[in-house]
Design a protein around this motif. Structure first.
Motif, PDB file in Angstrom:
ATOM      1  N   GLU A  35       0.602  -1.470   0.352  1.00  0.00           N
ATOM      2  CA  GLU A  35      -0.314   0.223  -0.027  1.00  0.00           C
ATOM      3  C   GLU A  35       0.597   1.573   0.034  1.00  0.00           C
ATOM      4  O   GLU A  35       2.145   1.869   0.852  1.00  0.00           O
ATOM      5  N   ARG A  38      -3.440   5.620   1.240  1.00  0.00           N
ATOM      6  CA  ARG A  38      -4.781   5.535   1.690  1.00  0.00           C
ATOM      7  C   ARG A  38      -6.284   6.964   1.612  1.00  0.00           C
ATOM      8  O   ARG A  38      -5.251   7.928   1.657  1.00  0.00           O
ATOM      9  N   SER A  47      -7.477   2.427  -0.712  1.00  0.00           N
ATOM     10  CA  SER A  47      -6.231   2.626  -1.238  1.00  0.00           C
ATOM     11  C   SER A  47      -5.693   1.965  -2.846  1.00  0.00           C
ATOM     12  O   SER A  47      -6.346   1.556  -3.186  1.00  0.00           O
ATOM     13  N   ASP A 234       7.031  -0.130   8.049  1.00  0.00           N
ATOM     14  CA  ASP A 234       5.811  -1.046   8.725  1.00  0.00           C
ATOM     15  C   ASP A 234       4.785   0.484   9.053  1.00  0.00           C
ATOM     16  O   ASP A 234       3.375   0.381   9.585  1.00  0.00           O
ATOM     17  N   ASP A 235       5.320   1.775   9.007  1.00  0.00           N
ATOM     18  CA  ASP A 235       4.839   2.740   9.487  1.00  0.00           C
ATOM     19  C   ASP A 235       3.180   2.928   8.624  1.00  0.00           C
ATOM     20  O   ASP A 235       3.407   3.087   7.851  1.00  0.00           O
ATOM     21  N   LEU A 236       2.503   4.005   9.375  1.00  0.00           N
ATOM     22  CA  LEU A 236       1.538   4.469   8.154  1.00  0.00           C
ATOM     23  C   LEU A 236       1.377   5.971   9.010  1.00  0.00           C
ATOM     24  O   LEU A 236       1.108   6.473   9.738  1.00  0.00           O
ATOM     25  N   GLN A 255       8.261   8.976   2.517  1.00  0.00           N
ATOM     26  CA  GLN A 255       7.780   8.253   2.228  1.00  0.00           C
ATOM     27  C   GLN A 255       8.695   7.470   0.665  1.00  0.00           C
ATOM     28  O   GLN A 255       8.501   6.509   1.299  1.00  0.00           O
ATOM     29  N   PHE A 260       6.689   3.538   3.881  1.00  0.00           N
ATOM     30  CA  PHE A 260       5.316   3.615   4.321  1.00  0.00           C
ATOM     31  C   PHE A 260       4.417   4.110   3.542  1.00  0.00           C
ATOM     32  O   PHE A 260       4.503   4.227   2.785  1.00  0.00           O
ATOM     33  N   ALA A 261       3.010   3.639   4.073  1.00  0.00           N
ATOM     34  CA  ALA A 261       1.843   4.065   3.139  1.00  0.00           C
ATOM     35  C   ALA A 261       1.305   5.383   4.201  1.00  0.00           C
ATOM     36  O   ALA A 261       1.913   6.096   5.158  1.00  0.00           O
ATOM     37  N   THR A 262       0.494   5.877   3.413  1.00  0.00           N
ATOM     38  CA  THR A 262       0.298   7.919   4.299  1.00  0.00           C
ATOM     39  C   THR A 262      -1.481   7.281   3.669  1.00  0.00           C
ATOM     40  O   THR A 262      -1.360   7.293   1.925  1.00  0.00           O
ATOM     41  N   PRO A 280      -3.350   5.742  12.807  1.00  0.00           N
ATOM     42  CA  PRO A 280      -1.935   6.002  12.402  1.00  0.00           C
ATOM     43  C   PRO A 280      -0.550   5.564  13.152  1.00  0.00           C
ATOM     44  O   PRO A 280      -1.003   6.320  14.485  1.00  0.00           O
TER      45      PRO A 280
END
Length: 611
Positions: A35, A38, A47, A234-236, A255, A260-262, A280
């Protein structure tokens, strides 16, 4: 001078990708199915993966090339923070164009200035309102050849000057069918020193200046943050910050480097609600957002009173003791550990749950964060990592780390960035994140960027160990007629932490015989106060200018004055009958006060306090 980077970090910096385009494409190849973004569609969140993002932005980049956009020519984005902003930005990057940003709240004359000064060829306009601004000054912006409308349908009277986003993507498909390697050829030709972003400062005084940031500045920011090991794939992230501001844009570069996903939604009134849904692990914000959250929680508890308020105060008292221990590198034990377990279960965990319950840390930037406010959040188990930088330094120059922080400071320097403190206390910065100069303004560039490459920030500060502390803006420091210096930002931030109803607190006193202040009250917070004080339902202006409001604010000013030196104390204040806003020109879109503008606008009010 502060040298800052170990050998491993320097190796990472030297091995980074040359351009923002390469950094993005390498991320796609490394994690194509993960991902990337999102975003809300109606009431639901959807997403897209990194590969899906690349496929769309490649088509859009081809559309820009088909329309004749050349390398380093400017493509502007006039839109709020949303997924389309990011997609259009990445499309411009892949087309080797340079993006120019326009806040959606920017008045039409300033929009025309930016478009003309930057020689903008094409504008991505969010809606009909943004197109109206461009149309109003069309004769003043001869470089502007095309407008691409993100939302809505172009009107027939504009002819082919305005096309839809769907039209642009269709053009891209057609162009790629005939020139399948066109985008790759553009990417391969980009050089590290090529212009990537021409970002206009929000202008706390005068016309905005175009800050020229090359590709190498963004790739530096990405690997520098990666080298600090504060974030992982693995952070969001929850991203609401204005992407027209450098703070929002640097997060895109970071990013792309880390992966990581945002989750993206720029609606400020939805921040807390969205955080609860998105859950998050980190979020960046300006101090005003933390001030409002703190005030909302405090006023809610005060209105309930009784046992609940006493429990709240006890829990935060325990949390403050644990916070002090943790800042010293220790953990609670014995009775305090047992008390903290109860406090956390009954109160503190519920505060964290308002932000989704998974926050590892917040990042604060754009303006000064009051230390007391940071301590309050830390007592709740929410660490705010304050950082420092400017548009001219690609946003990031220092940052506290989860394993290396000191509340009240803006943290140690980024790997590879050097600092020097001038004799008058001004902070000087040198490194790959520093701009190449102001667009079309060589004289102003020479004023801040010396021959040795040091950028003169205009901020006053000092180092304690490795940690940088900011005193104030050099231009905001003032001296009373008694010869005493006053740093207004420190006092202003402290008051907004003390008074949960405050929106703005503007400290004034240059060459005056005492210090005064202009005060505005937060419209949302003051509603509850008004209801509890027999003024429920009355107009805002009547509430805030009442004798009761004057007495309430006076109580908080007295509390503030007890913490200040005698010459800093607020002798008089005036509550304004409306709040300061971005739309009225008193605040920048990144929620910073336009101090000189406000002092000029309310000069008669200020003068009256000194009669």
């Amino acid at each position: 001078m502060k040298p800052v980077a170990d050998s491993g970090q320097l190796a990472l910096l030297s091995n980074r990708k040359d351009t923002m385009a390469q950094m993005f494409l390498e991320r796609v190849e490394a994690t194509p199915a993960r991902e990337a973004f999102r975003f809300p569609r109606g009431e639901q969140w959807t997403s897209v993966t990194w590969r899906e993002t690349e496929e769309l932005t490649r088509r859009r980049a081809a559309g820009l090339i088909a329309l004749g956009v050349e390398p380093e020519q400017r493509v502007a984005i006039a839109s709020s923070t949303r997924i389309e902003w990011i997609e259009c930005y990445l499309a411009a990057v892949l087309a080797a164009a340079a993006t120019t940003t326009i806040y959606p709240t920017t008045i039409s004359s300033d929009v025309a200035f930016i478009v003309a000064d930057a020689d903008v060829q094409l504008v991505f306009a969010e809606d009909a309102g943004q197109v109206d601004k461009l149309r109003e000054h069309r004769t003043e912006t001869p470089s502007l050849r095309k407008v691409v409308l993100i939302d809505g349908t172009p009107v027939e009277s504009d002819g082919d000057w305005v096309i839809s986003l769907g039209d642009l993507d269709a053009l891209g498909d057609e162009y790629l069918a005939e020139h399948p390697s066109a985008v790759d050829e553009r990417i391969a030709a980009i050089k590290p020193d090529d212009l990537c972003t021409l970002i206009y400062t929000s202008g706390t005084t005068g016309r905005p200046k175009g800050v020229r940031l090359p590709h190498s500045a963004w790739t530096y920011e990405g690997v520098a943050v990666e080298g600090m090991r504060v974030l992982s794939p693995d952070d969001l992230q929850f991203l609401w910050l204005p992407l027209s501001h450098v703070f929002g844009q640097v997060l895109l570069a970071v990013q792309c480097q880390i992966g990581f996903a945002t989750a993206v939604d720029g609606r400020i009134d939805k921040i807390v609600d969205n955080a609860a849904v998105v859950q998050p692990t980190f979020m960046a914000a300006a101090p005003r957002i933390f001030e409002k959250a703190h005030a909302r929680i405090r006023t809610m508890i005060q209105s309930e009173g009784g046992a609940r308020a006493r429990m709240f105060d006890w829990a935060f008292g325990v949390g403050a003791k644990v916070s002090a221990l943790r800042q010293a590198g220790r953990e609670p034990s014995g009775v305090l550990a047992a008390q903290f377990a109860v406090a956390d279960r009954l109160v503190l965990s519920k505060i964290r749950a308002r932000f989704g319950g998974r926050i590892r840390f917040f990042v604060s930037g754009s303006a000064a964060l009051d230390k007391t406010l940071a301590e309050w959040f830390h007592a709740a188990g929410l660490l705010i990592l304050e950082g420092y930088g400017l548009s001219e330094t690609s946003a990031g120059s220092t940052l506290n780390r989860p394993s290396q922080y000191r509340l009240g400071s803006v943290g140690p320097a980024f790997p590879g960035t050097q600092f020097k403190i001038a004799e008058d206390g001004e902070i000087l910065i040198k490194g790959d994140g520093v701009m190449s100069g102001y667009h079309n303004q060589p004289a102003q560039t020479a004023e801040v960027l010396d021959v040795d490459g040091w950028f003169h920030t205009g901020d006053i500060g000092h180092f304690e160990d490795e940690f940088l502390f900011i005193t104030d803006r050099k231009k905001d420091l003032f001296k009373t007629s008694g010869g005493k210096y006053v740093a207004p930002q420190v006092i202003e931030g402290r008051f907004k932490t003390i008074c949960p109803y405050a929106s703005q607190f503007i400290v004034h006193g240059n060459k005056r015989n005492f210090v005064s202040a202009l005060v505005t009250l937060d419209p949302d917070a003051v509603e509850g106060w008004a209801a509890a004080n027999g003024m429920g339902g009355k107009p805002y202006a009547e509430i805030v200018t009442s004798d009761a409001a004057q007495a309430m604010v006076q109580g908080y000013v007295d509390e503030l004055n007890a913490t200040l030196n005698r010459w800093e104390t607020i002798k008089k204040f005036t509550i304004l009958d409306r709040d300061l806003t971005v739309e009225s020109g008193e605040m920048t879109p990144s929620l910073k006060l336009k101090r000189k503008y406000v002092e000029t606008e309310y000069a008669d009010v200020l003068d009256k306090m000194y009669e």
